[in-house]
Structure formats: structure tokens, C-alpha cells
Motif scaffolding. Structure first.
Motif, mmCIF file in Angstrom:
data_model
loop_
_atom_site.group_PDB
_atom_site.id
_atom_site.type_symbol
_atom_site.label_atom_id
_atom_site.label_comp_id
_atom_site.label_asym_id
_atom_site.label_seq_id
_atom_site.Cartn_x
_atom_site.Cartn_y
_atom_site.Cartn_z
ATOM 1 N N GLU A 33 0.838 -1.170 -0.140
ATOM 2 C CA GLU A 33 0.041 0.000 0.144
ATOM 3 C C GLU A 33 0.949 1.324 0.137
ATOM 4 O OE1 GLU A 33 -0.360 -2.437 2.210
ATOM 5 O OE2 GLU A 33 -2.100 -3.450 1.225
ATOM 6 N N SER A 34 2.106 1.153 0.508
ATOM 7 C CA SER A 34 2.785 2.332 0.744
ATOM 8 C C SER A 34 3.797 2.687 -0.509
ATOM 9 C CB SER A 34 3.605 2.227 2.082
ATOM 10 O OG SER A 34 4.835 1.445 2.056
ATOM 11 N N THR A 35 4.077 1.633 -1.037
ATOM 12 C CA THR A 35 5.591 1.873 -2.085
ATOM 13 C C THR A 35 5.369 2.837 -3.015
ATOM 14 O OG1 THR A 35 7.222 0.726 -3.362
ATOM 15 C CG2 THR A 35 4.940 -0.112 -3.406
ATOM 16 N N TRP B 66 7.355 -10.669 -19.495
ATOM 17 C CA TRP B 66 7.410 -10.115 -18.334
ATOM 18 C C TRP B 66 6.234 -10.833 -17.348
ATOM 19 C CZ3 TRP B 66 4.195 -7.753 -14.415
ATOM 20 C CH2 TRP B 66 4.978 -7.284 -13.373
ATOM 21 N N GLU B 67 5.048 -10.871 -17.862
ATOM 22 C CA GLU B 67 3.978 -11.271 -17.515
ATOM 23 C C GLU B 67 4.017 -12.806 -17.344
ATOM 24 O OE1 GLU B 67 0.633 -9.647 -19.511
ATOM 25 O OE2 GLU B 67 0.092 -8.605 -17.932
ATOM 26 N N ALA B 68 4.633 -13.412 -18.499
ATOM 27 C CA ALA B 68 4.877 -14.844 -18.495
ATOM 28 C C ALA B 68 6.043 -15.381 -17.289
ATOM 29 C CB ALA B 68 5.043 -15.458 -19.761
ATOM 30 N N ALA B 69 6.992 -14.609 -17.261
ATOM 31 C CA ALA B 69 7.739 -15.044 -16.339
ATOM 32 C C ALA B 69 7.643 -14.711 -14.732
ATOM 33 C CB ALA B 69 9.157 -14.170 -16.791
ATOM 34 N N SER B 70 6.992 -13.744 -14.538
ATOM 35 C CA SER B 70 6.681 -13.218 -13.019
ATOM 36 C C SER B 70 5.397 -14.011 -12.750
ATOM 37 C CB SER B 70 6.287 -11.764 -13.094
ATOM 38 O OG SER B 70 5.178 -11.431 -13.928
ATOM 39 N N GLY B 71 4.513 -14.228 -13.421
ATOM 40 C CA GLY B 71 3.109 -14.706 -13.098
ATOM 41 C C GLY B 71 2.116 -13.709 -12.293
ATOM 42 N N LEU B 72 2.734 -12.169 -12.775
ATOM 43 C CA LEU B 72 1.751 -11.108 -12.424
ATOM 44 C C LEU B 72 1.007 -10.564 -13.599
ATOM 45 C CD1 LEU B 72 4.407 -9.486 -9.990
ATOM 46 C CD2 LEU B 72 2.619 -11.009 -9.328
ATOM 47 N N THR B 73 0.405 -9.677 -13.396
ATOM 48 C CA THR B 73 -0.390 -8.967 -14.615
ATOM 49 C C THR B 73 0.152 -7.557 -14.518
ATOM 50 O OG1 THR B 73 -2.529 -10.228 -14.320
ATOM 51 C CG2 THR B 73 -2.708 -8.160 -15.364
ATOM 52 N N ALA B 74 0.333 -6.903 -15.545
ATOM 53 C CA ALA B 74 0.680 -5.682 -15.744
ATOM 54 C C ALA B 74 -0.462 -4.846 -16.165
ATOM 55 C CB ALA B 74 1.623 -5.237 -16.817
ATOM 56 N N ASP B 75 -1.242 -4.522 -14.898
ATOM 57 C CA ASP B 75 -2.713 -3.723 -15.328
ATOM 58 C C ASP B 75 -2.183 -2.309 -15.630
ATOM 59 O OD1 ASP B 75 -5.326 -2.954 -14.237
ATOM 60 O OD2 ASP B 75 -3.903 -1.095 -13.548
ATOM 61 N N PRO B 76 -2.835 -2.007 -16.887
ATOM 62 C CA PRO B 76 -2.449 -0.941 -17.798
ATOM 63 C C PRO B 76 -2.610 0.473 -17.018
ATOM 64 C CG PRO B 76 -4.074 -2.352 -19.170
ATOM 65 C CD PRO B 76 -4.054 -2.820 -17.672
ATOM 66 N N GLU B 77 -3.650 0.545 -16.319
ATOM 67 C CA GLU B 77 -3.733 1.809 -15.322
ATOM 68 C C GLU B 77 -2.429 2.028 -14.430
ATOM 69 O OE1 GLU B 77 -7.468 2.636 -13.781
ATOM 70 O OE2 GLU B 77 -8.540 2.529 -15.590
ATOM 71 N N ALA B 78 -2.179 0.900 -13.642
ATOM 72 C CA ALA B 78 -0.935 0.957 -12.605
ATOM 73 C C ALA B 78 0.430 0.890 -13.358
ATOM 74 C CB ALA B 78 -0.935 -0.344 -11.874
ATOM 75 N N LEU B 79 0.338 0.247 -14.469
ATOM 76 C CA LEU B 79 1.585 0.589 -15.421
ATOM 77 C C LEU B 79 1.855 2.010 -15.738
ATOM 78 C CD1 LEU B 79 4.024 -0.879 -16.447
ATOM 79 C CD2 LEU B 79 2.861 -1.704 -18.520
ATOM 80 N N ARG C 293 -2.918 13.014 -7.311
ATOM 81 C CA ARG C 293 -4.251 12.896 -7.508
ATOM 82 C C ARG C 293 -4.951 11.498 -7.948
ATOM 83 N NH1 ARG C 293 -3.915 17.906 -10.329
ATOM 84 N NH2 ARG C 293 -4.247 17.013 -12.260
ATOM 85 N N ASN C 294 -4.074 10.499 -8.613
ATOM 86 C CA ASN C 294 -4.664 9.349 -9.111
ATOM 87 C C ASN C 294 -3.652 8.338 -8.632
ATOM 88 O OD1 ASN C 294 -6.575 10.257 -11.501
ATOM 89 N ND2 ASN C 294 -4.785 11.934 -11.511
ATOM 90 N N PRO C 295 -3.648 7.993 -7.385
ATOM 91 C CA PRO C 295 -2.636 6.803 -7.027
ATOM 92 C C PRO C 295 -2.977 5.532 -7.425
ATOM 93 C CG PRO C 295 -4.309 7.546 -5.207
ATOM 94 C CD PRO C 295 -4.290 8.411 -6.433
ATOM 95 N N PRO C 296 -2.051 4.788 -7.822
ATOM 96 C CA PRO C 296 -2.484 3.257 -8.488
ATOM 97 C C PRO C 296 -2.895 2.194 -7.113
ATOM 98 C CG PRO C 296 -0.202 3.512 -7.655
ATOM 99 C CD PRO C 296 -0.681 4.933 -7.450
ATOM 100 N N ALA C 297 -3.303 1.252 -7.618
ATOM 101 C CA ALA C 297 -3.875 0.168 -6.718
ATOM 102 C C ALA C 297 -2.899 -0.384 -5.991
ATOM 103 C CB ALA C 297 -4.537 -0.777 -7.528
ATOM 104 N N PRO C 298 -2.705 -0.952 -4.914
ATOM 105 C CA PRO C 298 -1.581 -1.625 -4.065
ATOM 106 C C PRO C 298 -1.002 -2.525 -4.945
ATOM 107 C CG PRO C 298 -3.674 -1.227 -2.798
ATOM 108 C CD PRO C 298 -4.000 -0.961 -3.912
ATOM 109 N N ALA C 299 0.229 -2.647 -4.624
ATOM 110 C CA ALA C 299 1.231 -3.698 -5.607
ATOM 111 C C ALA C 299 0.619 -5.111 -5.231
ATOM 112 C CB ALA C 299 2.680 -3.884 -5.001
#
Length: 342
Positions: free
Chosen positions: A164-166, A274-287, A198-204
Motif C-alpha cells: 500500500e505504501s510503496t 514479463w507477465e509470463a515470467a513473473s506470473g503477475l499482471t501488468a494492469d494498464p492503469e497501474a503500469l 491525484r491518481n494513486p495506483p492500486a496497491p502492489a
């Protein structure tokens, strides 16, 4: 700054390791690499209880003024923290934080001599057919770094962070860096900071050990384009792994010839790998948020270059003037592009 000599190195190592005999330093010379630290290469030979030994080594020294607010202990400890966790890095050998003996704190590591690390070389025609493979190596390694369980790493020397803080923690840090190295009005960068607040991203999605400067030019590769080691961990920290992905997509590192990011692969390919190797999703808004944050980070570094150039007495690093002159304008342009005003 005090010149680094073979005689000084020999005297230092003999004092640090009194059991060593016949210590010999050869070929000490500075490499034309990096803007934040001095990097030297040398050969070491000596004799101890096990017999004659020889090593090829890299020395990094902290200068009096740098464009990156870090130190030898932080980078040395970062290499040691990630070593053995599936991310190839050189082996760390020695840390000397006392600036007295060598004119600045130093670290010594194995020299993985014989490999390439030039991002400019990758733009030459002979490397073009290998770029898809290099892209898999680069963003695949970055994704695997994101997947490393952060709780298994010894990162006690790093500033604590939470999912939440990063984001705001990084924004606070780089805005403070801009304030500290003020070069005058920054209307484009300050507009980006207002938008980010004004537009903080979702938590990591998870905390990771973020490299902080993972891009072409900061990894070694062989003649076939295989990545053999990731370098320059001085800005490593706990954080959102999207930060590394966003940094690697930065327009200022794309050479401007086409839309390939880091001069290696299209943006969509980089994200897919990156998504395939990390198992994570690169949410467009957060990215997008992290790409804009990294523009603020970049401007903080380039302004620090200007500060280092204008405040250093005696011999100065030309790369500080070059980065301040060229990259600050390119960074403003990248901000405008990301904010839809270009």
C-alpha cells in the motif's frame, strides 16, 4: 579526487589481508562506464596458505558527489541479497566503507570479463536477428526477479515498504530529490507530480526486490545474446515490481529510431514476456502510473547530474553535463507523451 594507483591497492590489500604474500596488482584502469560511480578493472595475484592464487576483479568507488543518492554498502548488500536466488549477478568479494585508504568507499567483485553490456551495440545491424532472443532474456529475467519471494531475501538494510505504501513512498523520495537539486522552474515535471498524487495506483500485487535501473546497458550478454549477469543494483529497494517493468519501457531509453523499448522489443512483447515470467499482471492503469513516476525519477537523476556538474570543484565528470543537457529535455517530452499532451 585521489587517484587510484596500483601501489595504493597493493598496500591496502596487504594491510587488509596480512596472511597474503607476494601481492601483485596489474592492469588497473578505469572503465568508461556509468555516471554515478567510478568503475575500475584489475588483475590480482598473491600467495596464501593454499598456494598461489589469481583473480580478475572489478572495483567500484563512491565519488564525493554523485547523481544517485546511494552508497557502497547498499549496492554491495543488494548483490549479496539476490545472489543464489535465480538471478545471475557477479560474486561480491570485499566491502570497504572507510573512505580513507582508497579515497572513497569501495567494493570489489569478480570481473566477468569477455561479455558485452553495450546497449548501443545492440542497435548495430549484426545484432538485429538476435533481438527477440535478447528480449526474452531481459524481460524474462526481470519477471523472474519480480517472482522471487521477498520474504526469503535479507533486505534489512533497505527502507521498509508495504504494497500500500510503496507508490507514494517512491514519489515522495523523487520529489524530495528534485527539491534538493533544484535547477529552476519545472512546469512539466511538477504537473506530472500533481497528477500522480491525484491518481494513486492500486496497491502492489506483491512486494519484490526492485532493481531500480533494469534496462539495456545494465546487464552482460554473450555472443549469442544470452544474459549472463545483471549489474548496477545501487538503486535496489523493496517495492512494486511494476516499477522495473515501467523503467525498462521508458521512452528516453528507446533510442528514438522506432517503437522498440530499450531499443530491443515492442512494448507489447516486453509486457507479454514479463507477465509470463513473473506470473503477475501488468494492469494498464497501474503500469501507466509507474511509467509517469519513473519520468519524475529520471528527471530527479538528470537534475542531480546538473547539481553534481555545477557544484563539483576540480575535475568533473563530463557525463553529468551531458545527461543534464540532453536527457532533461527528452524526459519532459516523455512526460508530455504519457500525459497525452504531445
Amino acid at each position: 579526487m585521489k587517484a587510484l594507483t596500483e601501489a595504493d591497492m597493493t598496500a591496502y590489500l596487504q594491510a587488509r589481508f596480512p596472511d597474503w604474500q607476494d601481492v601483485r596488482i596489474e592492469g588497473l584502469h578505469r572503465l568508461p562506464l556509468g555516471a554515478s560511480r567510478e568503475t575500475y578493472r584489475f588483475d590480482l595475484s598473491y600467495r596464501d596458505g593454499a598456494g598461489a592464487r589469481s583473480d580478475r576483479l572489478i572495483l567500484r568507488r563512491d565519488p564525493p558527489v554523485s547523481n544517485v543518492d546511494s552508497d557502497r554498502n547498499h549496492e554491495y548488500s543488494s548483490y549479496r541479497a539476490i545472489h543464489g536466488h535465480g538471478i545471475p549477478v557477479p560474486r561480491m568479494i570485499l566491502l570497504e566503507e572507510d573512505p580513507g585508504p582508497m579515497g572513497g568507499a569501495i567494493s570489489i567483485a569478480e570481473d566477468m570479463r569477455g561479455y558485452h553490456n553495450s546497449e548501443y551495440q545492440l542497435q548495430e545491424p549484426v545484432w538485429q536477428d538476435k533481438l527477440p532472443h535478447i528480449a526474452e532474456q531481459m524481460w524474462g529475467t526481470m519477471g523472474r526477479l519480480a517472482a522471487v519471494p521477498v520474504e526469503k531475501l535479507d533486505l534489512e538494510f533497505m527502507t521498509p515498504a508495504t504494497p500500500e505504501s510503496t507508490a507514494m513512498q517512491e514519489l515522495d523520495f523523487w520529489e524530495a530529490t528534485l527539491d534538493k537539486n533544484d535547477v529552476g522552474p519545472e512546469p512539466v515535471t511538477r504537473a506530472a507530480i500533481r497528477w500522480l498524487r491525484r491518481n494513486p495506483p492500486a496497491p502492489a500485487q506483491k512486494l519484490a526486490m526492485v532493481h531500480g535501473d533494469f534496462r539495456a546497458g545494465n546487464f552482460l550478454y554473450d555472443d549469442e545474446g544470452n544474459l549472463v549477469a545483471v549489474l548496477d543494483w545501487e538503486m535496489a529497494h523493496r517495492g512494486d515490481p511494476l516499477e522495473d517493468l515501467a523503467w525498462s519501457l521508458a521512452r528516453v531509453f528507446s533510442f528514438g529510431k522506432d517503437d522498440r523499448r530499450s531499443g530491443i522489443a515492442p512494448r507489447a512483447d516486453a509486457i507479454r514476456i514479463w507477465e509470463a515470467a513473473s506470473g503477475l499482471t501488468a494492469d494498464p492503469e497501474a503500469l501507466h502510473w509507474w511509467e509517469l513516476l519513473n519520468c519524475v525519477k529520471g528527471q530527479g537523476i538528470w537534475n542531480s547530474c546538473a547539481h553534481a556538474w555545477t557544484t563539483t570543484s576540480g575535475e568533473r565528470e563530463v557525463i553529468h553535463a551531458y545527461a543534464a543537457w540532453w536527457l532533461r529535455n527528452a524526459q519532459d517530452r516523455a512526460i508530455l507523451e504519457l500525459m497525452g499532451h504531445l
